[in-house]
Design an enzyme around this catalytic site. Structure first.
Site, mmCIF file in Angstrom:
data_model
loop_
_atom_site.group_PDB
_atom_site.id
_atom_site.type_symbol
_atom_site.label_atom_id
_atom_site.label_comp_id
_atom_site.label_asym_id
_atom_site.label_seq_id
_atom_site.Cartn_x
_atom_site.Cartn_y
_atom_site.Cartn_z
ATOM 1 N N SER A 240 29.841 38.540 49.909
ATOM 2 C CA SER A 240 28.854 37.715 50.607
ATOM 3 C C SER A 240 27.443 38.171 50.250
ATOM 4 C CB SER A 240 29.069 37.772 52.113
ATOM 5 O OG SER A 240 28.995 39.105 52.563
ATOM 6 N N THR B 207 35.921 49.231 37.224
ATOM 7 C CA THR B 207 35.640 49.357 35.796
ATOM 8 C C THR B 207 34.189 48.977 35.489
ATOM 9 O OG1 THR B 207 36.604 47.167 35.625
ATOM 10 C CG2 THR B 207 37.982 48.997 34.920
ATOM 11 N N ASP B 208 33.539 48.204 36.372
ATOM 12 C CA ASP B 208 32.205 47.687 36.000
ATOM 13 C C ASP B 208 31.184 48.803 35.800
ATOM 14 O OD1 ASP B 208 31.888 48.116 38.779
ATOM 15 O OD2 ASP B 208 30.973 46.155 39.167
ATOM 16 N N ALA C 153 34.326 41.335 54.052
ATOM 17 C CA ALA C 153 35.750 41.212 53.709
ATOM 18 C C ALA C 153 36.022 41.624 52.269
ATOM 19 C CB ALA C 153 36.220 39.784 53.944
ATOM 20 N N ASP D 35 29.834 41.643 40.837
ATOM 21 C CA ASP D 35 29.716 40.613 41.872
ATOM 22 C C ASP D 35 28.549 39.671 41.572
ATOM 23 O OD1 ASP D 35 31.646 42.290 42.868
ATOM 24 O OD2 ASP D 35 30.372 43.151 44.422
HETATM 25 C C1 GLA Z 1 32.476 46.460 44.713
HETATM 26 C C2 GLA Z 1 31.222 46.575 43.842
HETATM 27 C C3 GLA Z 1 31.502 46.104 42.426
HETATM 28 C C4 GLA Z 1 32.743 46.770 41.838
HETATM 29 C C5 GLA Z 1 33.917 46.691 42.821
HETATM 30 C C6 GLA Z 1 35.103 47.463 42.358
HETATM 31 O O1 GLA Z 1 32.804 45.109 44.874
HETATM 32 O O2 GLA Z 1 30.179 45.797 44.402
HETATM 33 O O3 GLA Z 1 30.381 46.324 41.617
HETATM 34 O O4 GLA Z 1 32.481 48.093 41.489
HETATM 35 O O5 GLA Z 1 33.554 47.175 44.098
HETATM 36 O O6 GLA Z 1 35.668 46.878 41.244
#
Ligand code: GLA
Length: 380
Positions: free
Chosen positions: A126, A36-37, A122, A171
């Site tokens: 990280s 969704t981001d 994972a 993230d």
């Molecule tokens: C990865 C991306 C995030 C996000 C997720 C899915 O972690 O780095 O920005 O899009 O996938 O929600």
């Protein structure tokens, strides 16, 4: 020895004398709000008690010399002559320096020792942890104010434009702005973030399926393109702007694939807002049910799960101590996340490990996580 002690001790060994300060930035697990981001939508991640640490001391000659205990390798570069190399860990450090300077900041270099315990690859971010620890290090040596959202954007820019991974903002935002004991409801359009408490007497358990998939980037970029096509169909800047009612009214005009991709994002945004509401009420059962529904949507509509992941999620959901479980992160492997009754977490971890091994022949890594603060600086 804690990572704080390890980086401090190694700094003294490599550079002589004590570090001036130590920074830390965490990895993350997303409770709900997946893919969704980059649709300008909502996410609900928490920062975890696994992090990248850097012990450091400023240098006056415009260089950065950082030794990674994890990679047993140096990042060694001059700030005024940054050159891109093929992706390796040091490129994240360099990329953040580049993004900060592009934003107009004057940087002071540093000597540092870097170590982390966020498992690499994972799906626990990280790379965001390394980016935000690096940003925190430069902010400290260069006297920059710590604006979490601005720093998160620069970390994302480093990853998008220096390293070449086209990720969204989740993230980096949670690694920059996380809050102990809480998840953050992040509006990925405005970057407004609200801390919502974890339900009482629950714990968040991360279940690493021990599966990885190559070519993740191409599948990720393909999903992004499909979402953008759906937004164009609705005539809006991003799928965030399509309500469930608007979607229902015109869903029949979309081809099957685009309809399912859009339905995931639009319903996931709703679930994420409802999940934050459930957390404000301390309603673990409601939060868990939304996590279960999110998994079905990722599995069937967004098609980013896989057999081992579905097995792990079903085993977790079937355990009596579990409120709910789903895949977490980008997809195609990596980790599931479960919300578990705290009093029974020991039994949950043991049984899940055994059952997953029996079912798949794979040995999972299982982490009981605490929600921590985002990027921090400590005087050494
Ligand atoms: C990865 C991306 C995030 C996000 C997720 C899915 O972690 O780095 O920005 O899009 O996938 O929600």
């Amino acid at each position: 020895m804690s990572l704080l002690e390890q980086v401090t001790e190694a700094f003294e060994r490599f550079f002589g004398g004590a570090p001036a300060l130590v920074v830390r930035a965490p990895g993350r697990v997303n409770l709900i709000g997946e893919h969704t981001d980059y649709n300008d939508g909502f996410v609900l991640p928490m920062a975890i008690n696994r992090a990248t640490w850097i012990a450091l001391r400023p240098r006056s000659d415009g260089r950065v010399r950082g030794f990674s205990l994890e990679f047993n390798d140096w990042a060694d570069f001059a700030l005024d002559g940054l050159e891109k190399n093929p992706a390796n860990w040091a490129e994240y450090v360099k990329g953040v320096a580049w993004a900060l300077m592009e934003a107009g900041y004057q940087l002071t270099g540093w000597d540092g020792v870097i170590a982390g315990d966020v498992p690499i690859g994972a799906g626990l971010s990280s790379s965001a942890a390394l980016e935000l620890a690096t940003a925190r290090a430069f902010a400290a040596t260069s006297g920059l104010a710590w604006d979490a959202a601005a720093m998160a954007k620069l970390g994302q820019k480093a990853e998008n434009q220096w390293v070449g991974m086209n990720c969204g903002i989740m993230d980096q935002m949670i690694s920059a702005a996380g809050r102990a004991g809480h998840a953050l409801l992040i509006d990925c359009r405005s970057l407004a973030a609200e801390a919502v408490p974890l339900p009482p007497d629950t714990l968040v358990v991360v279940l690493d399926t021990a599966t990885r998939r190559g070519l993740v980037d191409s599948a990720y970029n393909e999903r992004r393109a499909q979402c953008e096509a759906a937004a164009r169909f609705f005539g809006v800047p991003a799928l965030r702007d399509v309500t469930p009612e608007q979607f229902q009214a015109r869903a029949g005009e979309l081809d099957d694939l685009t309809r399912r991709r859009a339905r995931h994002v639009i319903t996931e945004n709703e679930r994420t807002l409802q999940a934050a509401e459930a957390m404000r009420r301390g309603d673990a059962a409601a939060l868990g049910a939304l996590m279960d529904a999110s998994h079905v949507s990722m599995r069937d509509d967004f098609e980013i799960s896989r057999d081992e992941m579905n097995t792990m999620v079903e085993l977790a959901q079937a355990h009596p101590a579990s409120y709910g479980a789903r895949m977490t992160g980008g997809g195609f492997g990596g980790c599931a996340v479960a919300l578990v009754r705290a009093a029974a977490v020991g039994a949950f971890v043991t049984i899940l490990g055994e059952r997953y091994r029996q079912a798949t022949g794979l040995t999972p890594a299982i982490y009981v996580c605490e929600a921590t603060n985002g990027a921090e600086v400590f005087p050494a």
